[in-house]
Scaffold this motif. Sequence first.
Motif, PDB file in Angstrom:
ATOM      1  N   THR A 162      -1.547   5.683  12.887  1.00  0.00           N
ATOM      2  CA  THR A 162      -2.649   6.626  12.983  1.00  0.00           C
ATOM      3  C   THR A 162      -2.068   8.024  13.466  1.00  0.00           C
ATOM      4  O   THR A 162      -2.791   9.046  13.102  1.00  0.00           O
ATOM      5  N   ILE A 163      -1.123   8.021  14.299  1.00  0.00           N
ATOM      6  CA  ILE A 163      -0.489   9.348  14.711  1.00  0.00           C
ATOM      7  C   ILE A 163       0.012  10.000  13.263  1.00  0.00           C
ATOM      8  O   ILE A 163      -0.180  11.182  12.978  1.00  0.00           O
ATOM      9  N   VAL A 164       0.684   9.354  12.469  1.00  0.00           N
ATOM     10  CA  VAL A 164       1.407   9.763  11.044  1.00  0.00           C
ATOM     11  C   VAL A 164       0.222  10.294  10.210  1.00  0.00           C
ATOM     12  O   VAL A 164       0.219  11.120   9.431  1.00  0.00           O
ATOM     13  N   LEU A 165      -0.999   9.445  10.235  1.00  0.00           N
ATOM     14  CA  LEU A 165      -1.863   9.773   9.103  1.00  0.00           C
ATOM     15  C   LEU A 165      -3.113  10.742   9.557  1.00  0.00           C
ATOM     16  O   LEU A 165      -3.662  11.294   8.541  1.00  0.00           O
ATOM     17  N   VAL A 166      -3.347  10.742  10.723  1.00  0.00           N
ATOM     18  CA  VAL A 166      -4.795  11.564  10.893  1.00  0.00           C
ATOM     19  C   VAL A 166      -4.387  13.035  10.957  1.00  0.00           C
ATOM     20  O   VAL A 166      -3.261  13.449  11.161  1.00  0.00           O
ATOM     21  N   ASP A 167      -5.299  13.771  10.713  1.00  0.00           N
ATOM     22  CA  ASP A 167      -5.188  15.219  10.653  1.00  0.00           C
ATOM     23  C   ASP A 167      -5.744  15.966  11.846  1.00  0.00           C
ATOM     24  O   ASP A 167      -5.842  17.403  11.726  1.00  0.00           O
ATOM     25  N   ASN A 168      -6.058  15.405  13.019  1.00  0.00           N
ATOM     26  CA  ASN A 168      -6.619  16.123  14.063  1.00  0.00           C
ATOM     27  C   ASN A 168      -5.870  15.822  15.515  1.00  0.00           C
ATOM     28  O   ASN A 168      -5.663  14.485  15.452  1.00  0.00           O
ATOM     29  N   LEU A 174      13.395  14.053  -0.575  1.00  0.00           N
ATOM     30  CA  LEU A 174      12.288  13.825   0.284  1.00  0.00           C
ATOM     31  C   LEU A 174      11.072  14.783  -0.268  1.00  0.00           C
ATOM     32  O   LEU A 174      11.478  15.961  -0.616  1.00  0.00           O
ATOM     33  N   PRO A 175       9.788  14.423  -0.444  1.00  0.00           N
ATOM     34  CA  PRO A 175       8.911  15.207  -0.892  1.00  0.00           C
ATOM     35  C   PRO A 175       8.332  16.324  -0.127  1.00  0.00           C
ATOM     36  O   PRO A 175       7.125  16.186   0.318  1.00  0.00           O
ATOM     37  N   ILE A 176       9.025  16.969   0.500  1.00  0.00           N
ATOM     38  CA  ILE A 176       8.621  17.870   1.754  1.00  0.00           C
ATOM     39  C   ILE A 176       8.599  19.355   1.257  1.00  0.00           C
ATOM     40  O   ILE A 176       8.339  20.135   2.398  1.00  0.00           O
ATOM     41  N   LEU A 225       4.052  10.952   4.261  1.00  0.00           N
ATOM     42  CA  LEU A 225       4.397  10.016   3.286  1.00  0.00           C
ATOM     43  C   LEU A 225       5.799   9.445   3.561  1.00  0.00           C
ATOM     44  O   LEU A 225       6.224   8.140   3.834  1.00  0.00           O
ATOM     45  N   THR A 226       6.680  10.296   4.117  1.00  0.00           N
ATOM     46  CA  THR A 226       8.132  10.077   4.298  1.00  0.00           C
ATOM     47  C   THR A 226       8.071   9.136   5.459  1.00  0.00           C
ATOM     48  O   THR A 226       8.827   8.113   5.618  1.00  0.00           O
ATOM     49  N   ILE A 230       0.657  -1.245  -0.057  1.00  0.00           N
ATOM     50  CA  ILE A 230       0.016  -0.032  -0.060  1.00  0.00           C
ATOM     51  C   ILE A 230       0.930   1.389   0.015  1.00  0.00           C
ATOM     52  O   ILE A 230       0.597   2.222  -0.688  1.00  0.00           O
ATOM     53  N   THR A 231       2.119   1.274   0.662  1.00  0.00           N
ATOM     54  CA  THR A 231       2.701   2.306   0.672  1.00  0.00           C
ATOM     55  C   THR A 231       3.355   2.384  -0.622  1.00  0.00           C
ATOM     56  O   THR A 231       3.792   3.724  -1.102  1.00  0.00           O
ATOM     57  N   ILE A 232       3.675   1.704  -1.418  1.00  0.00           N
ATOM     58  CA  ILE A 232       4.518   1.679  -2.798  1.00  0.00           C
ATOM     59  C   ILE A 232       3.379   2.326  -3.460  1.00  0.00           C
ATOM     60  O   ILE A 232       3.729   3.103  -4.288  1.00  0.00           O
ATOM     61  N   PHE A 233       2.199   1.890  -3.466  1.00  0.00           N
ATOM     62  CA  PHE A 233       1.164   2.280  -4.581  1.00  0.00           C
ATOM     63  C   PHE A 233       0.972   3.821  -3.978  1.00  0.00           C
ATOM     64  O   PHE A 233       0.498   4.574  -4.897  1.00  0.00           O
ATOM     65  N   SER A 234       0.884   4.076  -2.662  1.00  0.00           N
ATOM     66  CA  SER A 234       0.784   5.496  -2.415  1.00  0.00           C
ATOM     67  C   SER A 234       1.970   6.487  -3.060  1.00  0.00           C
ATOM     68  O   SER A 234       1.492   7.570  -3.483  1.00  0.00           O
ATOM     69  N   CYS A 235       2.949   5.923  -2.913  1.00  0.00           N
ATOM     70  CA  CYS A 235       4.200   6.612  -3.353  1.00  0.00           C
ATOM     71  C   CYS A 235       4.111   7.098  -4.863  1.00  0.00           C
ATOM     72  O   CYS A 235       4.285   8.137  -5.486  1.00  0.00           O
ATOM     73  N   ILE A 236       3.562   5.831  -5.715  1.00  0.00           N
ATOM     74  CA  ILE A 236       3.438   6.017  -7.071  1.00  0.00           C
ATOM     75  C   ILE A 236       2.470   7.142  -7.413  1.00  0.00           C
ATOM     76  O   ILE A 236       2.570   7.998  -8.229  1.00  0.00           O
ATOM     77  N   ASP A 237       1.088   7.112  -6.735  1.00  0.00           N
ATOM     78  CA  ASP A 237       0.064   7.993  -6.962  1.00  0.00           C
ATOM     79  C   ASP A 237       0.605   9.208  -6.482  1.00  0.00           C
ATOM     80  O   ASP A 237       0.075  10.267  -7.294  1.00  0.00           O
TER      81      ASP A 237
END
Length: 615
Positions: free
Chosen positions: A133-139, A477-479, A90-91, A44-51
């Motif tokens: 959860t820590i890395v991906l949530v926005d709240n 890095l995509p930052i 993503l990183t 899933i991470t690889i697919f997310s990087c490609i997208d």
Amino acid sequence: MNLLYLTIIVPLISFLLLLSLGRHIRSINIIIIGISTMLMIMLITIFSCIDFSKNTVPDMSLVYTRPLWNWFSVGDFVVPISLTLDGLSLTFLVLIAFFGFLIYFFAACYLTSRKEIYTFYAYSNLLIASMLTIVLVDNLLVMLIGWEGVSISTYLLIGIYYKQVRNGYAAVKAFVIMHLTDIFLIIGIFLLYQTVETLNIRDVLTQAHDNLAVDSDIIFWITLMLFLGAMSKSALFPMHSWFAETTLAPMPAVALMQSSTVILAGVYLILRLNNLFMMSSDILTVMTLISSLTLLFASTIALVQYDIKRIVTYTNLAQISYLFYAFATENWNLSLNCLINYAVTSTLLTLSTAILIKKCQGERDISKLGGLINNFPILYSIFLLIMLSLSAMPWISASFYVKGDIIWGLMAEENLVAGTIGLLGVLLSSLNIWRLIFMVFYHKQRIYHFTKTKWIAYCPIFILLIFTTALFIYFPLPIQGVIPIADLDTNGQLSFQLLLAAVTLLSFLIAYLLYAHPNSEVQEVLNTPIVKFLVRLCCGDWRFDFLLNTIFVKPYIYLANVFKRDPLAMWDDWIIWGIKKINSYIVNLENGQLRWYMVSMVIGSIIILMLLIFI
């Protein structure tokens, strides 16, 4: 990126599956479930990087948001659960997936006990789910769920051997220390909501930038609370005690906690809220001070340890300080490169140590080892390459450039004390590994019976060794647009690099004199009272645990014993006793004699009359 939620759901389901059925299925099936879980996250991470790379527009920052549902609402206050993917998250997603997969693979080759296997994969899955959860949530409020999940997972992993009393105490100690600073994080989140009236991370940063003044009191208190909350997860002094307790867990769990999960939580929080911390120069100064104390504390303690797991643990702890040095100089992109370098080096050191301990039949005391260079030449070469990375080998290792730029950034800001401590940290870290190498692979051999290990266990180590070289100085890095990218002043940097190279060479000379062939003059210096005192101080962890015991534990036990007797109930008993005594005197006055009643009435009337006249 539509499948991003599966990175949290899959390890969570795997955790529940292993927790309920792990005792009843074979070890090989548990391993298959564990590795398959991380493999799915990797895919899933690889697919997310490609997208992400396909949808990224030049000079623009891509932010992908996936709303899931509303957690709860109270009036106008709504807490939605949604996932956000940008360059920073993503990183971290790549780091967690990559290192998690390598450690899971290593554990399959390393762990032998069925109970170890099922508990490691079950609890590690919960840890991975919490970190993602820590890395991906926005709240920020939803982030607390993952934050607490990390604390619980750490408690479970340290307490895998819970039947040993020492391990149970260590797990509880880690749990308590982590939750002490979680209180500050919650206070910081409340202050943020009271100030900007939102807990959405992007809105928080925008509102704070537009409406709050730089170095204002409210910014100071908010960032102080958030930093204190991040301290325990990042194991900074004085909240480092749980980090040393991780040595009681199996080595793959140690690698997971020290290198690629728990440590990342506090670092991610500060990186995500970097705009807030940039508005408070006082907190950046506090970061520099805490980082310097942590570096000196961990480096000096590792220098006198004989337990190889504690040497590795305190060496890793010292390297974390350079991350916060980079934060203090506001060089956020450099801190990410330092984080990657730290994760690679610390994982390498932990996994290599795990193989060494297993080969030596569980022996962890380096004074009981020696002369293993002929028995394990490959392992010796690996430790030598790790030493080159930790000692910032000039122009060869990636850490030479990363640590060099961090220390140079401190020097450029005229923070000479912190820069000098940073150089001293490089020297001491190098001495720690040189000491380990000389005592384990040279000196007189004391152990002759070894355990065979699977050659496939070396595969994760060989992969990680590639990333320690200078070929991977700065990862692309995509930052851009997510965290500020600082430009480093390179005037005079070559002279500093020569100084750093001299420090590396000096560490080898000192290590050779102290540990390879110590002569009589060196022994005389080591036997002086001041050196013996310093060694005892470092062996006792700077007497830090004694200080904690005196200031917090003993007063707590005293108060607990006092309240065990329920002082409020004792006070009630005294009141009841007094009422009984007074009542007994009043009852005695009722003797049936008319003269006594008449005298009492006259005396009472006189008292009342006097009160009416004089008051």
